[in-house]
Motif scaffolding. Structure first.
Motif, short mmCIF file in Angstrom:
data_model
loop_
_atom_site.label_atom_id
_atom_site.label_comp_id
_atom_site.label_asym_id
_atom_site.label_seq_id
_atom_site.Cartn_x
_atom_site.Cartn_y
_atom_site.Cartn_z
N GLY A 1 0.79 -1.22 0.00
CA GLY A 1 0.00 0.00 0.00
C GLY A 1 0.82 1.27 0.00
O GLY A 1 0.27 2.35 0.02
N ALA A 2 2.16 1.16 0.00
CA ALA A 2 3.00 2.36 -0.03
C ALA A 2 4.15 2.12 -1.01
O ALA A 2 5.26 1.83 -0.61
CB ALA A 2 3.56 2.67 1.36
N PRO A 3 3.88 2.20 -2.33
CA PRO A 3 4.93 1.85 -3.29
C PRO A 3 6.01 2.91 -3.37
O PRO A 3 5.79 4.08 -3.06
CB PRO A 3 4.15 1.78 -4.62
CG PRO A 3 3.03 2.72 -4.43
CD PRO A 3 2.65 2.63 -2.99
N LEU A 4 7.19 2.47 -3.80
CA LEU A 4 8.25 3.43 -4.12
C LEU A 4 7.95 4.00 -5.49
O LEU A 4 7.85 3.27 -6.46
CB LEU A 4 9.60 2.72 -4.16
CG LEU A 4 10.17 2.21 -2.86
CD1 LEU A 4 11.45 1.46 -3.14
CD2 LEU A 4 10.47 3.37 -1.94
N MET A 5 7.78 5.29 -5.60
CA MET A 5 7.41 5.88 -6.89
C MET A 5 8.59 6.61 -7.52
O MET A 5 8.39 7.51 -8.31
CB MET A 5 6.25 6.85 -6.69
CG MET A 5 5.00 6.21 -6.18
SD MET A 5 4.11 5.30 -7.42
CE MET A 5 3.34 6.63 -8.32
N THR A 6 9.83 6.25 -7.18
CA THR A 6 10.96 7.07 -7.64
C THR A 6 11.08 7.07 -9.16
O THR A 6 11.32 8.10 -9.77
CB THR A 6 12.25 6.56 -7.02
OG1 THR A 6 12.29 5.15 -7.15
CG2 THR A 6 12.33 6.93 -5.57
N VAL A 7 10.93 5.89 -9.78
CA VAL A 7 11.06 5.83 -11.24
C VAL A 7 9.77 6.26 -11.92
O VAL A 7 9.77 7.10 -12.82
CB VAL A 7 11.44 4.41 -11.68
CG1 VAL A 7 11.45 4.30 -13.19
CG2 VAL A 7 12.80 4.06 -11.13
#
Lengths: 181, 117
Positions: A111-117
Motif C-alpha cells: 500500500g506504499a509503493p516506491l514511486m521514484t522511477v
C-alpha cells in the motif's frame, strides 16, 4: 481490504484443487477459478486494463486446456505423483517461503509503493503524449518497442503452434518426384 | 494484520505452482502448475504497485485528478505484456502436450522415455 484476503484464499484453494483433483477436466475448471479471481483482484487493486486482459486471456487459456483434455479416456486417467520429487519439492518450497517472508521485510510495505522511477509517467503523460490513460501512454508511446517485442513473441508462438500441430508431415522427396512424373 | 500478508499469500500460490511442476507426472498438471506460477508472478507485481487509497491511472477531462493520487502505472504496463506472452507460451505447451499424446498415447512423463523416430 478484507475482500483481497478472501479472494487470495479462494485462489489458493482453487490452485490446490487444480493440482490434487483426479479428473483433468475438473482441474482445468479449477484453474479457471484461479484466473477469474485474479482478474477481480486486479480490479480491486485499481488496474482495470490488466483486469480486462486477464479475463480474455483466462478464457482463451481454459478453452485451449479443455481442448487438450476433452477425450473421454484422457479426462479420467489418474495422475500419480513422483514421491522423491514431491518430498524434495515440499521441503525446499517450505524453505523458500520462510526465506521469502524474511526478505519481504526489506520491501516497501503493502500500500506504499516506491514511486521514484514511475513518478515521471503520471506527471508527463498528458503533456508528453496526449493520452489520458497513463498505462496506454506507457505501452504505446514510452515503451512502444516493448509492445513490438510482445507482438513478435506472440506471432512466433502462433507459428510454433501451427508447426507442431500440422497434421500432414513434410513429404519425402521421392514421393514428390513420383507425383510429378 | 501484518503489512506484508498479501505478499506472503502470493508466495504460497507461487509455491503451489512450482510444487506441481516438480512433483506431478501428468503433463497437463505440469502445464497447470506453470500457469498458476505465472499468475502469482503477475499478481505480485500488481500488489507491489498498489497505493492505499489510490485511484486507477486514468485522468479525466471533467474533474481534476492529481498525479500523486494514482497507483503506480509502470508495473501495470509491464504486466499487460507479461500476460499476453504467458498465453503464448501456454498455447505452445498445450500444442506440444497434444502431439506427445498422439505419439505415445499417454500424458505420463515417466512413460515417454523411449524415443521413436
Amino acid at each position: 481490504m478484507i475482500e483481497l484476503y478472501v479472494l487470495l484464499g479462494l485462489m489458493i484453494a482453487g490452485a490446490v484443487i487444480a493440482i490434487e483433483v483426479k479428473n483433468l477436466l475438473s482441474a482445468v475448471i479449477a484453474v479457471g477459478i484461479v484466473g477469474l479471481a485474479l482478474s477481480i483482484i486486479f480490479l480491486l487493486l485499481k488496474a482495470p486494463d490488466v483486469a480486462l486482459t486477464q479475463i480474455v486471456v483466462e478464457i482463451v487459456a481454459v478453452i485451449l486446456l479443455i481442448r487438450a483434455t476433452l477425450h473421454r479416456e484422457i479426462a479420467l486417467k489418474s495422475c500419480g505423483t513422483r514421491p522423491f520429487g514431491a518430498f524434495m519439492g515440499i521441503l525446499f518450497l517450505g524453505l523458500a517461503v520462510v526465506a521469502a517472508i524474511v526478505t519481504f521485510n526489506s520491501l516497501a510495505p503493502f500500500g506504499a509503493p516506491l514511486m521514484t522511477v514511475s513518478q515521471f509517467y503520471p506527471m508527463n503523460a498528458i503533456t508528453g503524449t496526449g493520452a489520458i490513460n497513463v498505462v496506454s501512454s506507457i505501452i504505446l508511446d514510452y515503451r512502444a518497442y516493448d509492445t513490438l517485442g510482445e507482438a513478435t513473441v506472440l506471432f512466433t508462438a502462433v507459428i510454433g503452434v501451427l508447426t507442431v500441430m500440422r497434421s500432414v508431415g513434410k513429404k519425402k522427396e521421392e514421393d514428390v518426384q513420383e507425383n510429378h512424373e | 494484520m501484518n503489512a506484508y500478508m498479501p505478499y506472503v499469500l502470493c508466495m504460497i500460490l507461487f509455491s503451489i505452482g512450482v510444487y506441481a511442476i516438480l512433483a506431478k507426472r501428468n503433463i497437463i498438471k505440469i502445464i497447470l502448475g506453470v500457469v498458476i506460477a505465472e499468475y502469482a508472478g503477475n499478481l505480485f507485481l500488481i500488489l507491489v504497485a498498489y497505493k492505499a487509497g489510490g485511484r486507477s491511472a486514468i485522468f479525466s477531462e471533467t474533474q481534476v485528478i492529481l498525479p500523486d493520487s494514482m497507483v503506480d502505472p509502470l508495473p501495470h504496463a509491464l504486466v499487460l505484456t507479461s500476460i499476453v506472452i504467458g498465453l503464448a507460451t501456454t498455447a505452445f505447451l498445450i500444442a506440444l502436450a497434444i502431439r506427445l499424446y498422439g505419439k505415445y498415447g499417454t500424458f505420463d512423463i515417466t512413460r515417454m522415455r523411449e524415443l521413436r523416430g
